[in-house]
Design a protein around this motif. Sequence first.
Motif, mmCIF file in Angstrom:
data_model
loop_
_atom_site.group_PDB
_atom_site.id
_atom_site.type_symbol
_atom_site.label_atom_id
_atom_site.label_comp_id
_atom_site.label_asym_id
_atom_site.label_seq_id
_atom_site.Cartn_x
_atom_site.Cartn_y
_atom_site.Cartn_z
ATOM 1 N N HIS A 217 0.827 -1.208 0.000
ATOM 2 C CA HIS A 217 0.000 0.000 0.000
ATOM 3 C C HIS A 217 0.862 1.259 0.000
ATOM 4 O O HIS A 217 0.525 2.263 -0.639
ATOM 5 C CB HIS A 217 -0.914 -0.002 1.226
ATOM 6 C CG HIS A 217 -1.731 1.242 1.379
ATOM 7 N ND1 HIS A 217 -2.813 1.548 0.563
ATOM 8 C CD2 HIS A 217 -1.611 2.289 2.247
ATOM 9 C CE1 HIS A 217 -3.323 2.714 0.919
ATOM 10 N NE2 HIS A 217 -2.608 3.192 1.937
ATOM 11 N N LEU A 218 2.008 1.195 0.692
ATOM 12 C CA LEU A 218 2.915 2.345 0.756
ATOM 13 C C LEU A 218 3.817 2.448 -0.471
ATOM 14 O O LEU A 218 4.551 3.428 -0.616
ATOM 15 C CB LEU A 218 3.778 2.249 2.020
ATOM 16 C CG LEU A 218 3.012 2.349 3.348
ATOM 17 C CD1 LEU A 218 3.939 2.042 4.516
ATOM 18 C CD2 LEU A 218 2.391 3.726 3.498
ATOM 19 N N GLY A 219 3.794 1.431 -1.329
ATOM 20 C CA GLY A 219 4.569 1.486 -2.569
ATOM 21 C C GLY A 219 5.947 0.871 -2.499
ATOM 22 O O GLY A 219 6.692 0.925 -3.484
ATOM 23 N N TYR A 220 6.305 0.262 -1.369
ATOM 24 C CA TYR A 220 7.630 -0.330 -1.235
ATOM 25 C C TYR A 220 7.683 -1.778 -1.720
ATOM 26 O O TYR A 220 8.761 -2.323 -1.924
ATOM 27 C CB TYR A 220 8.088 -0.273 0.226
ATOM 28 C CG TYR A 220 8.352 1.126 0.716
ATOM 29 C CD1 TYR A 220 9.477 1.825 0.287
ATOM 30 C CD2 TYR A 220 7.472 1.763 1.586
ATOM 31 C CE1 TYR A 220 9.720 3.117 0.731
ATOM 32 C CE2 TYR A 220 7.705 3.058 2.028
ATOM 33 C CZ TYR A 220 8.832 3.728 1.593
ATOM 34 O OH TYR A 220 9.070 5.005 2.023
ATOM 35 N N VAL A 221 6.523 -2.385 -1.883
ATOM 36 C CA VAL A 221 6.412 -3.773 -2.322
ATOM 37 C C VAL A 221 5.336 -3.851 -3.389
ATOM 38 O O VAL A 221 4.360 -3.092 -3.353
ATOM 39 C CB VAL A 221 6.050 -4.698 -1.119
ATOM 40 C CG1 VAL A 221 5.628 -6.086 -1.602
ATOM 41 C CG2 VAL A 221 7.226 -4.822 -0.174
ATOM 42 N N ASP A 222 5.507 -4.762 -4.325
ATOM 43 C CA ASP A 222 4.478 -5.027 -5.330
ATOM 44 C C ASP A 222 4.122 -6.505 -5.260
ATOM 45 O O ASP A 222 4.885 -7.322 -4.708
ATOM 46 C CB ASP A 222 4.964 -4.664 -6.723
ATOM 47 C CG ASP A 222 3.808 -4.346 -7.673
ATOM 48 O OD1 ASP A 222 2.639 -4.592 -7.283
ATOM 49 O OD2 ASP A 222 4.064 -3.859 -8.786
ATOM 50 N N THR A 223 2.971 -6.861 -5.804
ATOM 51 C CA THR A 223 2.518 -8.245 -5.732
ATOM 52 C C THR A 223 1.610 -8.576 -6.905
ATOM 53 O O THR A 223 0.949 -7.686 -7.458
ATOM 54 C CB THR A 223 1.762 -8.497 -4.407
ATOM 55 O OG1 THR A 223 1.336 -9.866 -4.354
ATOM 56 C CG2 THR A 223 0.560 -7.591 -4.279
ATOM 57 N N ASP A 224 1.588 -9.844 -7.260
ATOM 58 C CA ASP A 224 0.647 -10.327 -8.272
ATOM 59 C C ASP A 224 -0.475 -11.127 -7.618
ATOM 60 O O ASP A 224 -1.245 -11.821 -8.294
ATOM 61 C CB ASP A 224 1.368 -11.184 -9.321
ATOM 62 C CG ASP A 224 2.046 -12.412 -8.713
ATOM 63 O OD1 ASP A 224 1.896 -12.651 -7.492
ATOM 64 O OD2 ASP A 224 2.739 -13.135 -9.452
ATOM 65 N N GLY A 225 -0.570 -11.018 -6.309
ATOM 66 C CA GLY A 225 -1.575 -11.749 -5.572
ATOM 67 C C GLY A 225 -1.023 -12.977 -4.891
ATOM 68 O O GLY A 225 -1.604 -13.470 -3.919
ATOM 69 N N LYS A 226 0.120 -13.454 -5.362
ATOM 70 C CA LYS A 226 0.760 -14.622 -4.759
ATOM 71 C C LYS A 226 2.179 -14.297 -4.331
ATOM 72 O O LYS A 226 2.559 -14.516 -3.180
ATOM 73 C CB LYS A 226 0.774 -15.789 -5.733
ATOM 74 C CG LYS A 226 1.464 -17.029 -5.177
ATOM 75 C CD LYS A 226 1.474 -18.173 -6.184
ATOM 76 C CE LYS A 226 2.189 -19.392 -5.601
ATOM 77 N NZ LYS A 226 2.242 -20.523 -6.565
ATOM 78 N N LEU A 227 2.964 -13.767 -5.259
ATOM 79 C CA LEU A 227 4.351 -13.413 -4.968
ATOM 80 C C LEU A 227 4.462 -11.936 -4.614
ATOM 81 O O LEU A 227 3.670 -11.103 -5.082
ATOM 82 C CB LEU A 227 5.239 -13.727 -6.168
ATOM 83 C CG LEU A 227 5.332 -15.197 -6.582
ATOM 84 C CD1 LEU A 227 6.139 -15.327 -7.861
ATOM 85 C CD2 LEU A 227 5.957 -16.032 -5.467
ATOM 86 N N PHE A 228 5.472 -11.622 -3.806
ATOM 87 C CA PHE A 228 5.763 -10.237 -3.430
ATOM 88 C C PHE A 228 7.209 -9.926 -3.809
ATOM 89 O O PHE A 228 8.077 -10.794 -3.741
ATOM 90 C CB PHE A 228 5.575 -10.041 -1.921
ATOM 91 C CG PHE A 228 4.160 -10.203 -1.454
ATOM 92 C CD1 PHE A 228 3.341 -9.097 -1.322
ATOM 93 C CD2 PHE A 228 3.649 -11.460 -1.152
ATOM 94 C CE1 PHE A 228 2.022 -9.233 -0.879
ATOM 95 C CE2 PHE A 228 2.344 -11.606 -0.713
ATOM 96 C CZ PHE A 228 1.526 -10.496 -0.586
ATOM 97 N N TRP A 229 7.466 -8.669 -4.199
ATOM 98 C CA TRP A 229 8.822 -8.242 -4.523
ATOM 99 C C TRP A 229 8.965 -6.754 -4.220
ATOM 100 O O TRP A 229 7.973 -6.021 -4.138
ATOM 101 C CB TRP A 229 9.156 -8.531 -5.987
ATOM 102 C CG TRP A 229 8.230 -7.878 -6.989
ATOM 103 C CD1 TRP A 229 8.350 -6.638 -7.578
ATOM 104 C CD2 TRP A 229 7.006 -8.437 -7.508
ATOM 105 N NE1 TRP A 229 7.304 -6.403 -8.419
ATOM 106 C CE2 TRP A 229 6.468 -7.481 -8.411
ATOM 107 C CE3 TRP A 229 6.328 -9.653 -7.322
ATOM 108 C CZ2 TRP A 229 5.282 -7.712 -9.106
ATOM 109 C CZ3 TRP A 229 5.155 -9.867 -8.016
ATOM 110 C CH2 TRP A 229 4.636 -8.919 -8.891
ATOM 111 N N LEU A 230 10.202 -6.327 -4.025
ATOM 112 C CA LEU A 230 10.471 -4.917 -3.723
ATOM 113 C C LEU A 230 10.331 -4.065 -4.966
ATOM 114 O O LEU A 230 10.577 -4.514 -6.085
ATOM 115 C CB LEU A 230 11.885 -4.760 -3.149
ATOM 116 C CG LEU A 230 12.199 -5.518 -1.858
ATOM 117 C CD1 LEU A 230 13.621 -5.216 -1.405
ATOM 118 C CD2 LEU A 230 11.202 -5.176 -0.752
ATOM 119 N N THR A 231 9.957 -2.816 -4.762
ATOM 120 C CA THR A 231 9.856 -1.853 -5.866
ATOM 121 C C THR A 231 11.015 -0.853 -5.784
ATOM 122 O O THR A 231 11.692 -0.752 -4.749
ATOM 123 C CB THR A 231 8.535 -1.075 -5.789
ATOM 124 O OG1 THR A 231 8.591 -0.178 -4.655
ATOM 125 C CG2 THR A 231 7.344 -2.019 -5.646
#
Length: 269
Positions: free
Chosen positions: A71-85
């Motif tokens: 939500h803060l924009g530091y992480v992104d996700t496709d609904g399953k995996l998460f990664w840093l932005t």
Amino acid sequence: MSAFHPSAPATVSSDATVELQRRDWIAGLEKGLAMIEVFDAEHSRMTATEVAQRCGLTRTAARRHLLTLAHLGYVDTDGKLFWLTPRILRLGQAYLDSARLPRAVQPYLQRVTSGTGETAFAAVLDHDEVVYIARSGSQRQLNTGYMLGSRVQAHVTAAGMAILGGMGSVYRDAWLQLQTLRPFTSHTVMDKEALRQSIVRARDQGWAISEQQLEVNFRGIAVPLYDHNDSLLGAMSVTMPMNNETAEVAVKRILPVLQDTARAMRPML
């Protein structure tokens, strides 16, 4: 500008750099930052379960933290995996922009580069790693060596050895005891007593040299950086290919420039 002063164990965390009372500790902040730090080259995209396992949290707690970071924009996700932005880079850039040392040392690194023809760096110690906070080199050289923010095990770098050499024996011995040495090349020192002797040698002579400890055919030479109050701040180093140049020739060519520059910097820090 803050100098390095090994502190007593903190109330909450044994490796904290600032003493903290339990009532002042925000657990959620600690967990959020720990979650950011578990992402690396081998774990660039992870599920909430994988993050939870690496952080020692439940999957539910890890997922809530990850969604907040998203939500803060530091992480992104496709609904399953998460990664840093890329927004994460703001955190490191804030240090480079606000800390005095990276800005103060830059013109002096340029002086080292001009005097040696090699890439010059400034580094500080962060627990068992050195972090490179400034660098200078020609465009031809900038594709070699460490990037800003690079973190490397301290004992395989000349900068790390110079910093460790500048510290007291109590801290140095405690630091060594906590290390788990692993090989980066076939030349990496794996014996703690041999490493301790190398650190003591760096202390006695006031400079350090590291050859093929991290990367084959590369050599580093470094001197510690002190401020006008004789507080240890970090180290200034040169990293270069060894080629056919002997250690003696390299030291004779590089060390006087580093030492003269460090002396010139001292009253300004």
